[in-house]
Design a protein around this motif. Structure first.
Motif, PDB file in Angstrom:
ATOM      1  N   UNK A  47      -7.677  25.860   2.419  1.00 17.94           N
ATOM      2  CA  UNK A  47      -6.746  24.585   2.684  1.00 17.94           C
ATOM      3  C   UNK A  47      -7.035  23.992   4.087  1.00 17.94           C
ATOM      4  N   UNK A  48      -7.127  25.020   4.970  1.00 20.86           N
ATOM      5  CA  UNK A  48      -7.343  24.814   6.436  1.00 20.86           C
ATOM      6  C   UNK A  48      -8.622  24.633   6.836  1.00 20.86           C
ATOM      7  N   UNK A  49      -9.419  24.648   5.828  1.00 18.73           N
ATOM      8  CA  UNK A  49     -11.075  24.421   5.987  1.00 18.73           C
ATOM      9  C   UNK A  49     -11.633  25.210   6.938  1.00 18.73           C
ATOM     10  N   UNK A  50     -11.346  26.656   6.878  1.00 20.76           N
ATOM     11  CA  UNK A  50     -11.873  27.667   7.732  1.00 20.76           C
ATOM     12  C   UNK A  50     -13.194  28.421   6.770  1.00 20.76           C
ATOM     13  N   UNK A  51     -13.023  28.005   5.457  1.00 19.85           N
ATOM     14  CA  UNK A  51     -14.155  28.266   4.583  1.00 19.85           C
ATOM     15  C   UNK A  51     -14.223  27.112   3.821  1.00 19.85           C
ATOM     16  N   UNK A  52     -15.739  27.070   3.548  1.00 23.14           N
ATOM     17  CA  UNK A  52     -16.020  25.650   3.051  1.00 23.14           C
ATOM     18  C   UNK A  52     -15.943  25.590   1.431  1.00 23.14           C
ATOM     19  N   UNK A  53     -16.012  26.780   0.834  1.00 19.11           N
ATOM     20  CA  UNK A  53     -16.005  26.595  -0.655  1.00 19.11           C
ATOM     21  C   UNK A  53     -15.254  28.067  -1.154  1.00 19.11           C
ATOM     22  N   UNK A  54     -14.511  28.043  -2.243  1.00 13.76           N
ATOM     23  CA  UNK A  54     -13.908  29.533  -2.791  1.00 13.76           C
ATOM     24  C   UNK A  54     -15.028  30.523  -2.759  1.00 13.76           C
ATOM     25  N   UNK A  55     -16.527  30.074  -3.242  1.00 12.60           N
ATOM     26  CA  UNK A  55     -17.499  30.822  -3.487  1.00 12.60           C
ATOM     27  C   UNK A  55     -17.791  31.663  -2.185  1.00 12.60           C
ATOM     28  N   UNK A  56     -17.514  31.046  -1.050  1.00 11.80           N
ATOM     29  CA  UNK A  56     -17.980  31.579   0.291  1.00 11.80           C
ATOM     30  C   UNK A  56     -16.965  32.859   0.559  1.00 11.80           C
ATOM     31  N   UNK A  57     -15.946  32.453   0.261  1.00 13.02           N
ATOM     32  CA  UNK A  57     -14.910  33.724   0.339  1.00 13.02           C
ATOM     33  C   UNK A  57     -15.247  34.766  -0.570  1.00 13.02           C
ATOM     34  N   UNK A  58     -15.470  34.697  -1.650  1.00 12.24           N
ATOM     35  CA  UNK A  58     -15.993  35.511  -2.729  1.00 12.24           C
ATOM     36  C   UNK A  58     -17.233  36.403  -2.008  1.00 12.24           C
ATOM     37  N   UNK A  59     -18.211  35.662  -1.511  1.00 11.57           N
ATOM     38  CA  UNK A  59     -19.499  36.327  -1.165  1.00 11.57           C
ATOM     39  C   UNK A  59     -19.046  37.282   0.108  1.00 11.57           C
ATOM     40  N   UNK A  60     -18.253  36.742   1.052  1.00 12.59           N
ATOM     41  CA  UNK A  60     -17.735  37.361   2.048  1.00 12.59           C
ATOM     42  C   UNK A  60     -17.049  38.817   1.593  1.00 12.59           C
ATOM     43  N   UNK A  61     -16.155  38.882   0.884  1.00 15.21           N
ATOM     44  CA  UNK A  61     -15.664  39.986   0.272  1.00 15.21           C
ATOM     45  C   UNK A  61     -16.569  40.841  -0.404  1.00 15.21           C
ATOM     46  N   UNK A  62     -17.557  40.276  -1.095  1.00 15.86           N
ATOM     47  CA  UNK A  62     -18.414  41.289  -2.061  1.00 15.86           C
ATOM     48  C   UNK A  62     -19.478  41.998  -0.997  1.00 15.86           C
ATOM     49  N   UNK A  63     -19.900  41.265   0.056  1.00 11.35           N
ATOM     50  CA  UNK A  63     -20.827  41.614   1.131  1.00 11.35           C
ATOM     51  C   UNK A  63     -20.301  42.356   2.329  1.00 11.35           C
ATOM     52  N   UNK A  64     -19.061  41.963   2.652  1.00 10.39           N
ATOM     53  CA  UNK A  64     -18.156  42.541   3.869  1.00 10.39           C
ATOM     54  C   UNK A  64     -17.532  43.539   3.556  1.00 10.39           C
ATOM     55  N   UNK A  65     -16.939  43.904   2.282  1.00  7.54           N
ATOM     56  CA  UNK A  65     -15.875  44.833   1.986  1.00  7.54           C
ATOM     57  C   UNK A  65     -16.411  45.663   0.573  1.00  7.54           C
TER      58      UNK A  65
END
Ligand code: CAA
Length: 705
Positions: free
Chosen positions: A633-651
């Motif tokens: 909502x605050x537009x710090x990520x472009x898409x929900x998919x970006x968050x998913x990719x971050x969590x899969x590859x980062x953690x």
């Protein structure tokens, strides 16, 4: 539009699949291949038929997007019945049919090739059945033809692992018949003509495996299932692959094929497959940043520098060296540098011991890393990554130095995991070239690179970083400049819940076990012991100094108490667990943690209670989804998919659950919202639903609708 071309060349029908970029098998490609092959059969001018791909590849598989249309097992059975019949029709061609492979023959692509009578390939081509990585089994006969062609053991390895094999290995295994070193089409025409003259046609489906090969194959199925217990926890598709191959060994071709189709239909409708397909596209989508067009100029990165030779700095320098880019590694004094270089050497020794690098390759790579205690040579580099201590003043002064010692168009990146990039940008004096490059520990292993965009970061710096990420073997995701960016901002909520669950009555062991059973490689407490309890403690100290906290809600005092005791985790031999020795990974329960939890619970008036495993998963995943909604909502990520990719590859969030946002959709956002409201009533207003979550639920939508 015609996606398949037909022409006669030297008495051979050449059927060219031309569906850029990867010749995926969209429905019309299947039917046009069918028509073209039948045309070749009927064409008196053709004595044989060659199937080849236009562009850079043969066929990369079925069109993955089209799987969305297979809503029910009945849809799937009907569709695959047509495909199986089509491939049989091809195989029944009365003239030699030759697949000429360059680039990749993957999934349905290799299945099409196996329905041809012969397969030839360029030396650098690759063939594979990667379907398992999409949560499915090969659905166009691969589980039936590949064991006949290459033996059950090879088929099991290829179909359960999903890794493609190179042409020479495929030749040795009998998957392809010849490697062509010259022009592929010329070679294919000559090969097909020779087969026509010799009247040779070979149908893979007619190959009968000898009884001893069948017995060995069945044994290999059992052995594979046993091995998967270790490597495929929580997954269905790898086991489904074994079931389908086993059916192929015990049943006639047609019956085995029906079994394959049934298994495919079951898998394609599974959440596992939907999650994995979602990630396939999300991983590619992250490279597309809406206001950074594809043709944005990028800077060639020929030389790099890293400031800070600690664990992160050393890992970052290794990334550059591994990609063949010379890198200066600077630290304040010789002793710090020597420690850093020794760690790098140890890391390479581990790689070598696993057979992934030779001693010579290690020396060549190490030679690309130049240790230094000065800024000499920084005027020649194209990018600097700062990886000094997580301290605002130190980082600002480093950026002020970098603004002076580097060339005018050098990109200046910070590996800060939380701090404000804009402050570094101002300190440097050239904010358009400053951004965050947030690597994840260990930086030489974890694939995520958060590319943090400051207020004034230029598009060229972003486009260059995305390209560079690929070159370094990372997945780059562009995020906004909020505290903790996306990964650590959300992690603060994950950790808050883990600490509170501990105070409320769960144990460190239970929480870690539940989350590893959920699919994470390591639970929150084990992870902190690896990353260092001191790292989080220092960030909290900084936040306290500016009157902020990492996450809304009560902050457990236990992590800071451990820090004060000098229990930093594995490196000090004690943290949330006790270790055999500093640096050891062998851990045991420490009753001290239970005592601390009891004390803190008493202080906060909490009556500790048994907590069930389901509550642990629900609390932690709900906290992630709710904060993820705020980030969006605050537009710090472009898409929900970006968050998913971050969590899969980062953690290491389990791929088969699709990432925290996709997982929330599979739980159902109404359930997620009702949990938030329930927790608010039980624990307090810090559990406030994100407005986006409420809006989506009101609209009957999920993050992905
Ligand atoms: N279906 C639909 N789109 C596909 C695709 C497929 N099978 N394979 C690739 N694409 C798309 C990508 O989404 C990407 O699209 P955008 O440019 O719009 O982002 C584009 O093609 C290029 O792909 P990459 O960025 O991945 O290009 P690359 O050069 O890095 O890699 C590749 C090429 C190795 C072929 C890689 O794309 C890949 O691994 N593709 C998937 C292979 C696969 O899993 N095949 C099996 C499919 S399932 C199947 O075939 C079932 C069956 O049994 C019938």
């Amino acid at each position: 539009m015609t996606l398949v071309r037909y022409e006669i060349r030297d008495g051979v029908a050449v059927v060219t699949i031309d569906n850029p970029p990867v010749n995926a098998l969209a429905a019309s490609v299947w039917s046009e291949i069918d028509e073209a092959v039948q045309r070749g059969v009927a064409d008196a001018a053709a004595e044989a038929i060659v199937l080849i791909g236009a562009g850079t590849t043969f066929i990369a598989g079925a069109d993955i997007k089209a799987f969305e249309l297979l809503k029910t097992p009945a849809d799937s059975m009907a569709r695959s019945e047509g495909t199986h019949a089509l491939l049989k029709r091809m195989e029944d061609a009365s003239k030699p049919l030759v697949a000429a492979i360059h680039g990749n023959a993957l999934g349905g692509g290799l299945e099409v090739a196996q329905a041809c009578h012969f397969r030839i390939a360029t030396r650098n081509a690759k063939v594979g059945q990667p379907e398992v990585m999409l949560g499915i089994v090969p659905g166009a006969g691969g589980t039936q033809r590949l064991p006949r062609l290459a033996g059950a053991a090879m088929a099991l390895t290829m179909c359960t692992g999903g890794k493609p094999v190179a042409a020479p290995e495929a030749l040795a295994a009998g998957i392809i018949d010849q490697i062509v070193d010259g022009d592929l089409l010329t070679g294919a025409i000559a090969f097909a003509t020779a087969k026509a003259r010799a009247r040779e046609i070979r149908k893979v489906r007619d190959i009968v495996l000898p009884a001893d090969a069948v017995t060995a194959g069945l044994e290999a199925c059992d052995a594979t299932r046993a091995a998967l217990k270790r490597t495929a926890k929580g997954l269905r598709a790898p086991y489904a692959v074994v079931d389908a191959i086993e059916a192929g060994l015990t049943l006639p071709f047609d019956q085995g094929s029906v079994r394959e189709r049934e298994i495919f239909a079951e898998c394609v409708a599974s959440t596992e497959s939907k999650a994995l397909r979602h990630l396939f596209f999300a991983e590619r989508e992250v490279a597309k940043v809406p206001d950074v067009p594809k043709d944005t100029p990028t800077k060639e990165i020929r030389r790099a520098a890293v400031v800070g030779a600690g664990t992160m700095g050393g890992g970052i320098a290794m990334n550059y060296a591994n990609a063949g880019i010379p890198v200066l590694l600077k630290d304040v004094d010789q002793a710090a540098l020597e420690r850093g270089i020794a760690t790098i050497r140890r890391n390479y020794a581990v790689t070598m011991s696993k057979g992934k690098m030779t001693a010579e390759q290690v020396e060549q790579t190490m030679a690309l890393i130049t240790p230094t205690t000065s800024y000499d040579g920084f005027d020649q580099v194209d990018i600097v990554t700062e990886a000094v201590f997580e301290d605002m003043d130190l980082k600002k002064s480093t950026f002020a130095d970098l603004g002076k010692v580097t060339g005018p168009d050098c990109i200046l990146a910070s590996n800060s995991s939380t701090l404000d990039i804009d402050q570094f940008a101002s300190a440097s004096g050239r904010p358009s070239q400053v951004l965050g490059h947030h690597y994840f520990s260990p930086a030489n292993v974890m694939k995520l690179l958060e590319i943090v965009r400051g207020r004034q970061t230029g598009k060229e710096a972003i486009a260059t970083s995305l390209k560079l990420a690929k070159k370094l073997g990372k997945v780059g995701v562009v995020v906004g400049n909020c505290f903790g960016f996306v990964a650590n901002r959300m992690l603060a909520y994950y950790m808050r819940e883990a600490y509170l669950l501990l105070e409320e009555g769960a144990s460190v062991e239970q929480i870690d076990r539940v989350l590893t059973e959920f699919g994470l490689p390591v639970g929150p407490f084990g992870m902190q012991d690896i990353a260092g309890i001191d790292v989080g403690a220092r960030i909290r100290q900084y936040l306290k100094s500016i009157g902020k906290s990492r996450a809304e809600g009560p902050q457990s005092a236990i992590p800071d108490r451990l820090f004060e005791m000098g229990r930093y985790g594995q490196k000090t031999g004690a943290g949330w667990y006790k270790y055999d020795a500093p640096g050891s990974r062998n851990r045991t329960t420490d009753p001290l943690i239970e005592d601390l939890a009891n004390e803190e619970a008493r202080k906060r008036g909490i009556v500790r209670r048994p907590i069930n495993d389901e509550e642990i998963v629900a609390r932690i995943t709900t906290a992630l989804a709710n904060e993820g909604a705020r980030v969006l909502e605050e537009k710090f990520a472009t898409r929900p998919g970006d968050i998913d990719v971050i969590y899969v590859y980062g953690f290491g969030f389990p791929r088969h659950r699709g990432g925290p946002m996709f997982y929330a959709d599979t739980v159902g956002l109404p359930t997620v919202l009702s949990r938030v409201n329930e927790y608010r009533a039980r624990f307090g207003d810090y559990w406030e639903p994100a407005p986006m979550l409420e809006k989506l639920v009101a609209a009957g939508r999920g993050f992905y609708d």
